[in-house]
Design a protein around this motif. Structure first.
Motif, mmCIF file in Angstrom:
data_model
loop_
_atom_site.group_PDB
_atom_site.id
_atom_site.type_symbol
_atom_site.label_atom_id
_atom_site.label_comp_id
_atom_site.label_asym_id
_atom_site.label_seq_id
_atom_site.Cartn_x
_atom_site.Cartn_y
_atom_site.Cartn_z
ATOM 1 N N ASN A 103 -1.928 -3.728 -7.564
ATOM 2 C CA ASN A 103 -0.776 -4.293 -8.257
ATOM 3 C C ASN A 103 0.451 -3.426 -7.997
ATOM 4 O OD1 ASN A 103 1.111 -5.136 -10.265
ATOM 5 N ND2 ASN A 103 -0.523 -5.938 -11.532
ATOM 6 N N SER A 104 0.657 -2.420 -8.837
ATOM 7 C CA SER A 104 1.832 -1.552 -8.700
ATOM 8 C C SER A 104 1.886 -0.892 -7.334
ATOM 9 C CB SER A 104 1.827 -0.485 -9.789
ATOM 10 O OG SER A 104 1.894 -1.066 -11.074
ATOM 11 N N ALA A 105 0.744 -0.385 -6.855
ATOM 12 C CA ALA A 105 0.718 0.323 -5.574
ATOM 13 C C ALA A 105 1.104 -0.594 -4.423
ATOM 14 C CB ALA A 105 -0.661 0.925 -5.336
ATOM 15 N N ALA A 106 0.703 -1.877 -4.520
ATOM 16 C CA ALA A 106 1.021 -2.821 -3.453
ATOM 17 C C ALA A 106 2.514 -3.128 -3.414
ATOM 18 C CB ALA A 106 0.224 -4.098 -3.630
ATOM 19 N N VAL A 107 3.149 -3.175 -4.577
ATOM 20 C CA VAL A 107 4.594 -3.411 -4.618
ATOM 21 C C VAL A 107 5.333 -2.235 -3.983
ATOM 22 C CG1 VAL A 107 6.584 -3.762 -6.126
ATOM 23 C CG2 VAL A 107 4.410 -4.872 -6.657
ATOM 24 N N LYS A 108 4.870 -1.036 -4.275
ATOM 25 C CA LYS A 108 5.506 0.166 -3.721
ATOM 26 C C LYS A 108 5.192 0.346 -2.244
ATOM 27 C CE LYS A 108 5.103 2.532 -8.186
ATOM 28 N NZ LYS A 108 4.394 3.607 -8.930
ATOM 29 N N PRO A 110 3.436 -2.165 0.411
ATOM 30 C CA PRO A 110 2.740 -3.413 0.760
ATOM 31 C C PRO A 110 1.674 -3.244 1.836
ATOM 32 C CG PRO A 110 5.102 -3.789 0.549
ATOM 33 C CD PRO A 110 4.903 -2.303 0.495
ATOM 34 N N GLU A 111 1.776 -2.206 2.643
ATOM 35 C CA GLU A 111 0.798 -2.013 3.713
ATOM 36 C C GLU A 111 -0.609 -1.793 3.173
ATOM 37 O OE1 GLU A 111 1.943 1.013 6.427
ATOM 38 O OE2 GLU A 111 3.626 -0.140 7.257
ATOM 39 N N ILE A 112 -0.724 -1.373 1.921
ATOM 40 C CA ILE A 112 -2.059 -1.155 1.364
ATOM 41 C C ILE A 112 -2.868 -2.454 1.353
ATOM 42 C CG2 ILE A 112 -1.504 -1.561 -1.088
ATOM 43 C CD1 ILE A 112 -3.339 0.774 -1.791
ATOM 44 N N ILE A 113 -2.197 -3.601 1.267
ATOM 45 C CA ILE A 113 -2.896 -4.886 1.288
ATOM 46 C C ILE A 113 -3.553 -5.103 2.641
ATOM 47 C CG2 ILE A 113 -2.643 -7.390 1.093
ATOM 48 C CD1 ILE A 113 -0.232 -6.864 -0.744
#
Length: 258
Positions: A103-108, A110-113
């Motif tokens: 959630n938060s980490a993906a917004v900060k 996006p490459e984590i997705i």
């Protein structure tokens, strides 16, 4: 047609299941391991576990609790909160989860997705979206804005645009939570849910607002959601999962029988 899924949500803080209203005034209500087992035995299709303060407190998720839950249930189990890297994702999967919610980490970042999808498959990566209605603005054309860190930080990102970007990056599912409806028990945010569901090709889980079985029927039909997250209505024993599924089935909504 695939069966619609009914998914109890365990928001966990300091090792206890907790419940609030609009992400505030949380009250501890039970042990997440015991509650997960209870809902599994009642016929839940999946369980969602959120460590709701991990991102805000900038700490790792409570893997010991994840392991204990995974050992006691035998249905899909999604875990989120405090996941900031592929290594965090791997640790959660090794602890027994089938899916990771970012959630938060993906917004900060996006490459984590895409990194998670490449490493573990899109089916393992769930995008958690906490959304607030703010009205249409220049950069929020849908009127719905992404909020992170447990409802604390507004990001100036349009919810619809973010959902589409996340799908393109490799997210396999979206868990869509309306902050406005959260804990109110007055129904899901149908306009928001339909907006996202109609514009992505991956399953959408509606979250926030369930109070009576009719609310689930509405979001699974009018809101076009693939699944419904529930919390208060089962945590406080207002309804059993079997009662909810029986109502949906009697109204022509396909569910997995308990």
């Amino acid at each position: 047609m695939l069966s619609k899924r009914i998914i109890p949500c365990l928001d966990v803080r300091e090792g206890k299941t907790t419940k609030g209203i609009k992400f505030q005034n949380n009250v501890d209500i039970g042990d997440p391991v015991d509650m997960a087992r209870f809902y599994y035995e009642e016929g839940a299709d999946e369980i969602v576990f959120y460590d709701i303060t991990a991102s805000h407190e900038k700490r790792d998720i409570m893997l010991d609790v994840v392991k204990r839950v995974a050992e006691t249930i035998f249905i899909p189990f999604s875990v989120g909160g405090g996941i900031r890297s592929v290594d965090d994702m791997r640790n959660v999967l090794l602890a027994g989860a089938e899916k990771i919610s970012v959630n938060s980490a993906a917004v900060k970042n996006p490459e984590i997705i895409s990194q998670g999808a490449n490493a573990f498959g899109s089916q393992c990566v769930v995008l958690g979206m906490d959304v607030k209605y703010v009205g249409q603005k220049e950069n929020i054309s849908s009127g719905y804005e992404i909020v992170i860190n447990g409802g604390r930080k507004y990001m100036g990102i349009d919810a619809l645009e973010w959902a589409i970007r996340a799908q393109e990056a490799g997210a396999g599912e979206i868990c869509l939570n309306s902050i406005d409806a959260d804990g109110m028990r007055e129904g899901y945010e149908l306009k928001l849910t339909a907006l996202i569901s109609e514009n992505v090709n991956i399953p959408v889980i509606a979250s926030g607002g369930a109070g009576i079985p009719e609310h689930l029927a509405d979001v699974l039909t009018k809101g076009k959601a693939d699944a419904a997250l529930i919390a208060s209505m089962v945590h406080y024993r207002h309804y059993s999962i079997n009662e909810i599924k029986s109502y949906l089935d009697s109204n022509g909504i396909r569910v997995r029988k308990t």
